[in-house]
Design a protein around this motif. Structure first.
Motif, short mmCIF file in Angstrom:
data_model
loop_
_atom_site.label_atom_id
_atom_site.label_comp_id
_atom_site.label_asym_id
_atom_site.label_seq_id
_atom_site.Cartn_x
_atom_site.Cartn_y
_atom_site.Cartn_z
N PRO A 1 0.83 -1.20 0.00
CA PRO A 1 0.00 0.00 0.00
C PRO A 1 0.87 1.25 0.00
O PRO A 1 2.08 1.16 0.15
CB PRO A 1 -0.76 -0.14 1.32
N SER A 2 0.26 2.39 -0.13
CA SER A 2 1.02 3.64 -0.06
C SER A 2 1.34 3.97 1.38
O SER A 2 2.37 4.59 1.67
CB SER A 2 0.26 4.78 -0.73
N HIS A 3 0.44 3.57 2.29
CA HIS A 3 0.65 3.84 3.71
C HIS A 3 0.12 2.65 4.50
O HIS A 3 -1.00 2.17 4.22
CB HIS A 3 -0.06 5.12 4.13
N GLN A 4 0.93 2.15 5.42
CA GLN A 4 0.54 1.02 6.26
C GLN A 4 0.78 1.40 7.71
O GLN A 4 1.89 1.79 8.08
CB GLN A 4 1.38 -0.20 5.90
N VAL A 5 -0.28 1.28 8.49
CA VAL A 5 -0.16 1.51 9.93
C VAL A 5 -0.35 0.18 10.63
O VAL A 5 -1.30 -0.56 10.33
CB VAL A 5 -1.22 2.52 10.44
N THR A 6 0.54 -0.16 11.54
CA THR A 6 0.45 -1.45 12.21
C THR A 6 0.87 -1.31 13.67
O THR A 6 1.51 -0.35 14.06
CB THR A 6 1.35 -2.48 11.50
N GLN A 7 0.48 -2.31 14.44
CA GLN A 7 0.88 -2.35 15.84
C GLN A 7 2.21 -3.07 15.96
O GLN A 7 2.50 -4.01 15.21
CB GLN A 7 -0.17 -3.09 16.67
N MET A 8 3.00 -2.65 16.92
CA MET A 8 4.28 -3.30 17.19
C MET A 8 4.06 -4.80 17.39
O MET A 8 3.12 -5.22 18.06
CB MET A 8 4.88 -2.68 18.45
N GLY A 9 4.93 -5.59 16.77
CA GLY A 9 4.83 -7.04 16.90
C GLY A 9 4.04 -7.71 15.79
O GLY A 9 4.09 -8.93 15.63
N GLN A 10 3.32 -6.92 15.01
CA GLN A 10 2.55 -7.48 13.91
C GLN A 10 3.42 -7.69 12.67
O GLN A 10 4.45 -7.03 12.50
CB GLN A 10 1.38 -6.56 13.55
N PHE B 1 12.86 3.51 -9.14
CA PHE B 1 12.23 3.40 -7.83
C PHE B 1 10.72 3.54 -7.91
O PHE B 1 10.19 4.30 -8.72
CB PHE B 1 12.78 4.48 -6.89
N GLY B 2 10.05 2.82 -7.03
CA GLY B 2 8.62 3.01 -6.85
C GLY B 2 8.35 4.21 -5.97
O GLY B 2 9.28 4.81 -5.42
N PRO B 3 7.07 4.53 -5.77
CA PRO B 3 6.70 5.72 -4.99
C PRO B 3 6.86 5.53 -3.49
O PRO B 3 6.80 6.49 -2.74
CB PRO B 3 5.24 5.93 -5.36
N GLY B 4 7.06 4.28 -3.07
CA GLY B 4 7.29 4.02 -1.65
C GLY B 4 6.05 3.64 -0.88
O GLY B 4 4.92 3.95 -1.28
N THR B 5 6.28 2.93 0.22
CA THR B 5 5.24 2.63 1.20
C THR B 5 5.67 3.24 2.53
O THR B 5 6.77 2.92 3.01
CB THR B 5 5.04 1.12 1.40
N ARG B 6 4.81 4.07 3.06
CA ARG B 6 5.13 4.64 4.37
C ARG B 6 4.61 3.69 5.45
O ARG B 6 3.41 3.47 5.54
CB ARG B 6 4.49 6.03 4.54
N LEU B 7 5.51 3.12 6.22
CA LEU B 7 5.15 2.20 7.30
C LEU B 7 5.23 2.94 8.62
O LEU B 7 6.26 3.52 8.96
CB LEU B 7 6.10 1.00 7.32
N THR B 8 4.12 2.90 9.34
CA THR B 8 4.06 3.50 10.68
C THR B 8 3.78 2.40 11.68
O THR B 8 2.75 1.71 11.58
CB THR B 8 2.98 4.57 10.76
N VAL B 9 4.69 2.20 12.61
CA VAL B 9 4.53 1.17 13.65
C VAL B 9 4.19 1.87 14.96
O VAL B 9 4.95 2.73 15.42
CB VAL B 9 5.80 0.33 13.79
#
Lengths: 114, 115
Positions: free
Chosen positions: B8-17, B106-114
């Motif tokens: 995805p363009s942006h992924q928000v997840t919980q620590m440990g997932q 390069f692709g546009p990137g996925t911003r991962l927020t943990v």
């Protein structure tokens, strides 16, 4: 180890004026040098590269870069900056000894004012 | 310019997932790379991949990370148990050949927020 330095965090220039973004490198062996640009919320877009041959390399959007072996520099230039050139610019060197990964400089933010 | 796409363009997840980041490469570009950029820091190499094997990996790419091409098309980066410090922009890059002169796109990137 290979490294790239971009000594300026930000460059401000008036529209229509020349733009220079500095880059110096340290490599063992032949340098393979690249410039990328990152617009807000976008990925890294390839601008140009130096492989061998002419020291002046021409790239996309009117950009060019000058390779200087004695100064180990690869500065990015544009004769007349546009407001739309405002972005983050990255210099990178190819690490031939490590799977051809790219080693990036810290980036230079360019702000072109109307 | 050839285009690499990422989801995805942006992924928000919980620590440990676990998270899986996906990359759709350019046709006939068979060399794959993942890089990441922690906010305010340099773009860093993670791993290179060709012919279903890792070619090179950085010290960042520990046992929590894995890459694969599960369907011979998409290229994925999996983080098994995310940590707060994994929060970053992850870029997929793709090259036609592996030589030092070949351009990585390069692709546009996925911003991962943990969290």
């Amino acid at each position: 180890a290979q490294s790239v330095a971009q000594p300026e965090d930000q460059v401000n220039v008036a529209e229509g004026n020349p733009l220079t973004v500095k880059c110096t490198y340290s490599v063992s062996g032949n340098p393979y040098l690249f410039w990328y640009v990152q617009y807000p919320n976008r990925g890294l877009q390839f601008l140009l590269k130096y492989i061998t041959g002419d020291n002046l390399v021409k790239g996309s959007y009117g950009f060019e870069a000058e390779f200087n072996k004695s100064q180990t520099s690869f500065h990015l230039k544009k004769p007349s900056a546009l407001v739309s050139d405002s972005a983050l610019y990255f210099c990178a060197v190819r690490d031939v000894a490590a799977g051809n990964k790219l080693t990036f400089g810290g980036g230079t933010r360019v702000l072109v004012k109307p | 310019e050839p285009e690499v796409t990422q989801t995805p363009s942006h992924q928000v997840t919980q620590m440990g997932q676990e998270v899986i980041l996906r990359c759709v490469p350019i046709s006939n570009h068979l060399y794959f790379y993942w890089y990441r950029q922690i906010l305010g820091q340099k773009v860093e190499f993670l791993v290179s991949f060709y012919n279903n094997e890792i070619s090179e990996k950085s010290e960042i790419f520990d046992d929590q990370f894995s890459v694969e091409r599960p369907d011979g098309s998409n290229f994925t980066l999996k983080i098994r148990s995310t940590k707060l410090e994994d929060s970053a922009m992850y870029f997929c890059a793709n090259a036609r050949l592996a030589g030092p002169t070949d351009t990585q796109y390069f692709g546009p990137g996925t911003r991962l927020t943990v969290l």
